[in-house]
Write an enzyme that holds these catalytic residues in place. Structure first.
Site, PDB file in Angstrom:
ATOM      1  N   CYS A   2       0.833  -1.201   0.000  1.00 45.61           N
ATOM      2  CA  CYS A   2       0.000   0.000   0.000  1.00 45.61           C
ATOM      3  C   CYS A   2       0.870   1.255   0.000  1.00 45.61           C
ATOM      4  O   CYS A   2       1.878   1.337   0.688  1.00 45.61           O
ATOM      5  CB  CYS A   2      -0.937   0.098   1.202  1.00 45.61           C
ATOM      6  SG  CYS A   2      -2.095  -1.248   1.310  1.00 45.61           S
ATOM      7  N   ARG A  27       3.954  -0.274  -4.719  1.00 41.55           N
ATOM      8  CA  ARG A  27       3.693  -0.768  -3.371  1.00 41.55           C
ATOM      9  C   ARG A  27       2.392  -1.564  -3.283  1.00 41.55           C
ATOM     10  O   ARG A  27       2.059  -2.123  -2.243  1.00 41.55           O
ATOM     11  CB  ARG A  27       3.621   0.400  -2.386  1.00 41.55           C
ATOM     12  CG  ARG A  27       4.890   1.209  -2.326  1.00 41.55           C
ATOM     13  CD  ARG A  27       4.746   2.330  -1.349  1.00 41.55           C
ATOM     14  NE  ARG A  27       4.717   1.832   0.011  1.00 41.55           N
ATOM     15  CZ  ARG A  27       5.778   1.664   0.769  1.00 41.55           C
ATOM     16  NH1 ARG A  27       6.966   1.958   0.298  1.00 41.55           N
ATOM     17  NH2 ARG A  27       5.666   1.201   1.992  1.00 41.55           N
ATOM     18  N   TRP A  74      -2.547  -2.846  -1.603  1.00 44.30           N
ATOM     19  CA  TRP A  74      -2.216  -4.260  -1.692  1.00 44.30           C
ATOM     20  C   TRP A  74      -3.115  -4.923  -0.641  1.00 44.30           C
ATOM     21  O   TRP A  74      -2.939  -4.725   0.553  1.00 44.30           O
ATOM     22  CB  TRP A  74      -0.737  -4.493  -1.376  1.00 44.30           C
ATOM     23  CG  TRP A  74      -0.307  -5.912  -1.606  1.00 44.30           C
ATOM     24  CD1 TRP A  74       0.076  -6.467  -2.791  1.00 44.30           C
ATOM     25  CD2 TRP A  74      -0.213  -6.959  -0.623  1.00 44.30           C
ATOM     26  NE1 TRP A  74       0.397  -7.799  -2.611  1.00 44.30           N
ATOM     27  CE2 TRP A  74       0.235  -8.127  -1.299  1.00 44.30           C
ATOM     28  CE3 TRP A  74      -0.460  -7.029   0.747  1.00 44.30           C
ATOM     29  CZ2 TRP A  74       0.445  -9.339  -0.643  1.00 44.30           C
ATOM     30  CZ3 TRP A  74      -0.254  -8.240   1.395  1.00 44.30           C
ATOM     31  CH2 TRP A  74       0.186  -9.377   0.695  1.00 44.30           C
ATOM     32  N   ASN A 100      -1.892   2.209   5.535  1.00 42.98           N
ATOM     33  CA  ASN A 100      -1.009   1.123   5.115  1.00 42.98           C
ATOM     34  C   ASN A 100      -0.621   0.362   6.368  1.00 42.98           C
ATOM     35  O   ASN A 100      -0.159   0.969   7.334  1.00 42.98           O
ATOM     36  CB  ASN A 100       0.239   1.709   4.424  1.00 42.98           C
ATOM     37  CG  ASN A 100       1.329   0.669   4.232  1.00 42.98           C
ATOM     38  OD1 ASN A 100       1.047  -0.522   4.131  1.00 42.98           O
ATOM     39  ND2 ASN A 100       2.574   1.119   4.192  1.00 42.98           N
ATOM     40  N   GLY A 101      -0.816  -0.955   6.381  1.00 46.98           N
ATOM     41  CA  GLY A 101      -0.482  -1.757   7.553  1.00 46.98           C
ATOM     42  C   GLY A 101      -1.634  -2.681   7.900  1.00 46.98           C
ATOM     43  O   GLY A 101      -2.534  -2.897   7.079  1.00 46.98           O
ATOM     44  N   GLU A 480      18.110 -17.623  -6.004  1.00 43.86           N
ATOM     45  CA  GLU A 480      17.712 -16.305  -6.472  1.00 43.86           C
ATOM     46  C   GLU A 480      17.220 -16.370  -7.924  1.00 43.86           C
ATOM     47  O   GLU A 480      16.224 -15.747  -8.286  1.00 43.86           O
ATOM     48  CB  GLU A 480      18.883 -15.320  -6.323  1.00 43.86           C
ATOM     49  CG  GLU A 480      18.616 -13.913  -6.786  1.00 43.86           C
ATOM     50  CD  GLU A 480      17.379 -13.258  -6.171  1.00 43.86           C
ATOM     51  OE1 GLU A 480      16.822 -13.771  -5.196  1.00 43.86           O
ATOM     52  OE2 GLU A 480      16.960 -12.212  -6.707  1.00 43.86           O
ATOM     53  N   LYS A 484      13.432 -15.219  -9.000  1.00 37.31           N
ATOM     54  CA  LYS A 484      13.227 -14.161 -10.004  1.00 37.31           C
ATOM     55  C   LYS A 484      12.285 -14.653 -11.086  1.00 37.31           C
ATOM     56  O   LYS A 484      11.356 -13.977 -11.481  1.00 37.31           O
ATOM     57  CB  LYS A 484      14.598 -13.800 -10.595  1.00 37.31           C
ATOM     58  CG  LYS A 484      14.831 -12.410 -10.984  1.00 37.31           C
ATOM     59  CD  LYS A 484      15.067 -11.402  -9.876  1.00 37.31           C
ATOM     60  CE  LYS A 484      14.371 -11.624  -8.598  1.00 37.31           C
ATOM     61  NZ  LYS A 484      14.654 -10.834  -7.491  1.00 37.31           N
ATOM     62  N   GLU A 487       8.546 -15.234  -9.747  1.00 35.19           N
ATOM     63  CA  GLU A 487       7.758 -14.066  -9.308  1.00 35.19           C
ATOM     64  C   GLU A 487       7.297 -13.191 -10.468  1.00 35.19           C
ATOM     65  O   GLU A 487       6.265 -12.534 -10.369  1.00 35.19           O
ATOM     66  CB  GLU A 487       8.486 -13.244  -8.243  1.00 35.19           C
ATOM     67  CG  GLU A 487       9.647 -12.419  -8.709  1.00 35.19           C
ATOM     68  CD  GLU A 487      10.265 -11.577  -7.595  1.00 35.19           C
ATOM     69  OE1 GLU A 487       9.529 -11.021  -6.780  1.00 35.19           O
ATOM     70  OE2 GLU A 487      11.503 -11.485  -7.562  1.00 35.19           O
ATOM     71  N   HIS A 503      17.830 -37.157  -4.657  1.00 30.18           N
ATOM     72  CA  HIS A 503      17.185 -37.698  -3.457  1.00 30.18           C
ATOM     73  C   HIS A 503      15.680 -37.487  -3.489  1.00 30.18           C
ATOM     74  O   HIS A 503      15.020 -37.490  -2.450  1.00 30.18           O
ATOM     75  CB  HIS A 503      17.821 -37.094  -2.200  1.00 30.18           C
ATOM     76  CG  HIS A 503      19.259 -37.470  -2.049  1.00 30.18           C
ATOM     77  ND1 HIS A 503      19.667 -38.718  -1.643  1.00 30.18           N
ATOM     78  CD2 HIS A 503      20.392 -36.784  -2.321  1.00 30.18           C
ATOM     79  CE1 HIS A 503      20.988 -38.785  -1.642  1.00 30.18           C
ATOM     80  NE2 HIS A 503      21.456 -37.606  -2.059  1.00 30.18           N
ATOM     81  N   LYS A 603       6.141  -4.180  -3.674  1.00 28.78           N
ATOM     82  CA  LYS A 603       7.473  -3.855  -3.165  1.00 28.78           C
ATOM     83  C   LYS A 603       7.308  -3.443  -1.709  1.00 28.78           C
ATOM     84  O   LYS A 603       6.275  -2.904  -1.333  1.00 28.78           O
ATOM     85  CB  LYS A 603       8.013  -2.679  -3.981  1.00 28.78           C
ATOM     86  CG  LYS A 603       9.488  -2.423  -3.815  1.00 28.78           C
ATOM     87  CD  LYS A 603      10.255  -3.140  -4.872  1.00 28.78           C
ATOM     88  CE  LYS A 603      11.726  -2.829  -4.820  1.00 28.78           C
ATOM     89  NZ  LYS A 603      12.479  -3.917  -5.459  1.00 28.78           N
TER      90      LYS A 603
HETATM   91  O1  M6R Z   1      13.084  -4.592   1.024  1.00 30.95           O
HETATM   92  P1  M6R Z   1      13.593  -5.950   1.392  1.00 30.95           P
HETATM   93  O2  M6R Z   1      14.933  -6.226   0.800  1.00 30.95           O
HETATM   94  O3  M6R Z   1      13.590  -6.188   2.874  1.00 30.95           O
HETATM   95  O4  M6R Z   1      12.580  -6.961   0.732  1.00 30.95           O
HETATM   96  C1  M6R Z   1      12.703  -8.341   0.933  1.00 30.95           C
HETATM   97  C2  M6R Z   1      11.830  -9.106  -0.037  1.00 30.95           C
HETATM   98  O5  M6R Z   1      10.489  -8.782   0.140  1.00 30.95           O
HETATM   99  C3  M6R Z   1      12.213  -8.835  -1.487  1.00 30.95           C
HETATM  100  O6  M6R Z   1      13.555  -9.108  -1.726  1.00 30.95           O
HETATM  101  C4  M6R Z   1      11.346  -9.698  -2.449  1.00 30.95           C
HETATM  102  O7  M6R Z   1      11.667 -11.040  -2.279  1.00 30.95           O
HETATM  103  C5  M6R Z   1      11.512  -9.268  -3.900  1.00 30.95           C
HETATM  104  N1  M6R Z   1      10.239  -9.216  -4.542  1.00 30.95           N
HETATM  105  C6  M6R Z   1      12.303 -10.209  -4.703  1.00 30.95           C
HETATM  106  O8  M6R Z   1      12.457  -9.809  -6.012  1.00 30.95           O
END
Ligand code: M6R
Length: 608
Positions: A2, A27, A74, A100-101, A480, A484, A487, A503, A603
Site C-alpha cells: 500500500c 507498493r 495491496w 497502510n499496515g 535467487e 526471479k 515471481e 534424493h 514492493k
Molecule cells: O526490502 P527488502 O529487501 O527487505 O525486501 C525483501 C523481499 O520482500 C524482497 O527481496 C522480495 O523477495 C523481492 N520481490 C524479490 O524480487
C-alpha cells in the site's frame, strides 16, 4: 504494501495526488482512491484495479480543492473491490482515512463501535480507524487521531482528513513507513520519497507513534502523549530521474543496466589503499574475539544474498553463520546472545518481518549490523551499525541491482572480519578486493551480451516448470534465479543443490524439462558435470552459465552455455546472477506479463 499520500496547498489537488500515487503504485495495485476537500465538501473517488482505472473514473470530474489524501492498495483484509478500496469514510462521512499496515485488534474495536451504533460497509480493518477517529473527534483532529492510535494494535501509516478541519490534515505511523514532505506554502505526506521528490527534497521521517499536523505553511509533530517533538530535516540528495524509467521499457530492465554503476558506488569508496574500510562500522579485533556466531536475517532476495554471505563469511572469516528467514526467526525464540552479531539485509529497510527480527536480536543483546539501501529507513535507524548499499531507488517489484550490491556489501564485511581476525592470507585478500573492484566491468560485458539470453528465453517461455541446480555458491545463486523467474513469469520453478536432486526431485525431470545450472565454482566443476549428465539422461534440456574459460568443457555436457567473463569463483555470484535476472525478465516479457508489477506482489512488504 500500500502506498499513501497526502497534500495541503494551492496546487490542483487531485492531479497532484494521482501524480504522487503513480510513483507509489509499485507498493500495491489492487485498487486506488483519493479523497479531496473541495468546495466545503469531502469528495471520495475510488475503485478496484490499477491507478489507470481511477483516472478513467475521475475523467471529467473536478476534485480540485486545498487538501487531499490518496491510496494505492495491496489487499490484506477484504478482497480487492470498490468498497474495500481506500479512502474509508467515517459514519457521518466527515472523516476520510487512508492506511497502510494491519490493525490487529480491529475485531475488538469493531465490536466496540458496533455496540455504539456504527455501521460497517467494507471488510477492511481500516474502516475501524475512520469510525474511531470520529468517535474521538471533539473539534481537534490531532487529539482525535492521537486518541485513536493509542487504541490501535498492529502497524499503520495513516492519513486523515476531516471536513470540519479545512486548514489541516493529520498523519501518524507505527511500523509502516511515512514521511512528511516540506514545501513552500504546501506540505505532503507519502509512504516513500520518490512520490514527492518532484515537489520537495526536505523531509521529516516520522518515528513510531508520532502524529503530524500539516497545514499549508506549517507542520507540527507530536508524540503519542500530545507533546510537540522537534524534528530534524532530512535533505534528499538523489535525483528524481533515478526513480524514472529513462527510456527503458521496464524499470527492471533499467535497474539491471544500472548494476555496473551501483556496484562502483557501493564498492569503490570503501576500498582505500587496497584495504576495505566500512564507513563508520567499528567492529574491532577485540570485539571480534567476543563474536562466536553470526546470524544473517532477511526475506526473499535479501535472504538469498544472505545465503551467499554464509558461504563467504564462513570461508574467509571462519566464523559460523546461520541464515534465517526473518518471519521464522522472530517466532522461534532464537538462541542469540551478546556474543552474536546479527546481520540484517533489506533493500527497503521497511520489511516488517525483518524489522521485527532486528528488534528481537537487539532485545536479546546481539549487536545488529544492517545492510540497507534506503537511507533513513526504519531498519537503518534502529540498527547499531549500517552499511548502505548505494543501489539508488529500486522501483521494479523484482529486486535486481539491490541484490548485486547486497552481495558486494556482504563480501566487504567478510573481508573486513577476516582481515581483523587474521583468518585470510594476504594474497586471497588482495585477489578478492581486486575481484570486487572488477565486477562492474564484468557486468558491462554480461549486459552487452544480453541478446543470447533473450534468444534462449524466446525458445523456452512456454515451459511449465524450470529447475535451477548448483553447488556451493552456485546453489545459493540458484535460489535467487528461481525466485526471479517465478515471481515475474509465473512459471513454476525450484532451486536444488546439484547433489540433492537425486534424493527425490529428479523424479520430476522428464523429456524437455529445462534445467538451468550456474557453474562458476571451479572446485565443484566435475561434480556439476555429473549432475548435468544425470538430468540429461532423463531428457532435460540444460542451460549452463559459466566463465569463458570453462566454455569448452561445459559445452560437452550442456545444451546451451551462456558465458560470463573470467571472474574468480569466489566473486562469481555478483556477476553470474545477472544472466538469470535477464532470463526471468525476457521470459516474462515474452509471456506478456506485467514485469514491473507482478500479480499478488508489492514492493516493500510492511505487513507480517
Ligand atoms: O526490502 P527488502 O529487501 O527487505 O525486501 C525483501 C523481499 O520482500 C524482497 O527481496 C522480495 O523477495 C523481492 N520481490 C524479490 O524480487
Amino acid at each position: 504494501m500500500c502506498g499513501i499520500v497526502g497534500y495541503i496547498g494551492k496546487k490542483r489537488t487531485s492531479k497532484l495526488l494521482l501524480n504522487c500515487l503513480r510513483k507509489l503504485e509499485y507498493r500495491g495495485y489492487d485498487s486506488a482512491g483519493i479523497a479531496v476537500f473541495a468546495g466545503g465538501e469531502l469528495k471520495v473517488v475510488k475503485c478496484k484495479g490499477r491507478l489507470a482505472s481511477l483516472e478513467e473514473k475521475l475523467c471529467g470530474e473536478s476534485l480540485d480543492g486545498t487538501m487531499g489524501i490518496g491510496h494505492t492498495r495491496w489487499a490484506t483484509h477484504g478482497e480487492p473491490s470498490d468498497v474495500n478500496s481506500h479512502p474509508h469514510l467515517s459514519r457521518s462521512g466527515n472523516i476520510a482515512v487512508v492506511h497502510n499496515g494491519i490493525i490487529e485488534n480491529y475485531m475488538k474495536l469493531k465490536e466496540f463501535l458496533l455496540q455504539r451504533g456504527y455501521e460497517f460497509v467494507s471488510d477492511t480493518d481500516t474502516e475501524v480507524v475512520a469510525h474511531l477517529v470520529e468517535y474521538h473527534y471533539k473539534g481537534d483532529l490531532v487529539q482525535a487521531v492521537t486518541a485513536t492510535i493509542n487504541e490501535l494494535e498492529g502497524s499503520y501509516a495513516l492519513g486523515v482528513i476531516c471536513k470540519n478541519n479545512p486548514e489541516e490534515f493529520v498523519a501518524a505511523r507505527k511500523d509502516s513507513p511515512l514521511i512528511v514532505g516540506l514545501g513552500e506554502g504546501e506540505n505532503f505526506i507519502a509512504s516513500d520519497i520518490p512520490a514527492i521528490l518532484e515537489y520537495t527534497r526536505d523531509i521529516y521521517i516520522l518515528e513510531d507513534k508520532e502524529v503530524a499536523a500539516l497545514r499549508k505553511d506549517q507542520v507540527k509533530v507530536f508524540d503519542s502523549h500530545g507533546i510537540e517533538v522537534k524534528k530534524n530535516i532530512f535533505h534528499v540528495s538523489w535525483d528524481v530521474t533515478a526513480a524514472e524509467k529513462s527510456g527503458y521499457e521496464h524499470f527492471m530492465l533499467k535497474e539491471m543496466h544500472e548494476e555496473p554503476k551501483v556496484l562502483k558506488d557501493t564498492i569503490n569508496p570503501r576500498i582505500k589503499d587496497g584495504l576495505v574500510e566500512l564507513d563508520n562500522i567499528k567492529i574491532s579485533t577485540e570485539d571480534l574475539k567476543n563474536i562466536d556466531k553470526i546470524f544473517i536475517v532477511a526475506c526473499g532476495t535479501a535472504c538469498h544474498a544472505g545465503v551467499v554471505g554464509k558461504y563467504i563469511i564462513e570461508r574467509l572469516a571462519r566464523i559460523p553463520v546461520e541464515v534465517d528467514v526473518a518471519s521464522e526467526f522472530r517466532y522461534r525464540d532464537p538462541l542469540i546472545n551478546d556474543r552474536n552479531l546479527v546481520i540484517i539485509i533489506s533493500q527497503s529497510g521497511e520489511t516488517i518481518d525483518t524489522l521485527f527480527a532486528l528488534r528481537e536480536s537487539k532485545k536479546k543483546g546481539a549487536r545488529v549490523l544492517a545492510v540497507v539501501n534506503v537511507v533513513g529507513s526504519s531498519i537503518a535507524r534502529e540498527a547499531d551499525d549500517v552499511l548502505y548499499t548505494w543501489a539508488g531507488p529500486e522501483i521494479a517489484v523484482a529486486s535486481t541491482k539491490a541484490y548485486n550490491t547486497q552481495l558486494a556489501a556482504i563480501y566487504m564485511i567478510a573481508l573486513d572480519l577476516a582481515y581483523k581476525k587474521g583468518s585470510i592470507d594476504i594474497e586471497t585478500y588482495k585477489k578478492t578486493v581486486e575481484g570486487l573492484k572488477d565486477t562492474p566491468r564484468a557486468l558491462e560485458k554480461v549486459l552487452s551480451d544480453k541478446d543470447a539470453v533473450q534468444k534462449f528465453a524466446a525458445q523456452h517461455y512456454n515451459a511449465k516448470s524450470i529447475f535451477f541446480i548448483g553447488r556451493g555458491l552456485d546453489y545459493a545463486l540458484s535460489m535467487e534465479g528461481s525466485l526471479k523467474l517465478k515471481e515475474i513469469s509465473y512459471i513454476h520453478s525450484e532451486a536444488y543443490a546439484g547433489g540433492e536432486l537425486k534424493h527425490g526431485t529428479i523424479a520430476l525431470i522428464e523429456k524437455g524439462t529445462l534445467v538451468i545450472c550456474p557453474m562458476t565454482q571451479d572446485y565443484l566443476m566435475e561434480k556439476m558435470l555429473s549432475n548435468i549428465k544425470e538430468v540429461k539422461a532423463r531428457g532435460a534440456v540444460v542451460l549452463a552459465i559459466t566463465q569463458q574459460k570453462n566454455i569448452e568443457e561445459v559445452e560437452k555436457a550442456a545444451d546451451v552455455v551462456i558465458p560470463i567473463p573470467d571472474v574468480d569463483s569466489l566473486i562469481a555470484p555478483i556477476v553470474a546472477v545477472t544472466p538469470m535476472q535477464l532470463f526471468a525478465y525476457y521470459v516474462a516479457v515474452q509471456k506478456g506479463c506485467d514485469v514491473d508489477k507482478p500479480r499478488n506482489l508489492a514492493k516493500s512488504v510492511t505487513v507480517e
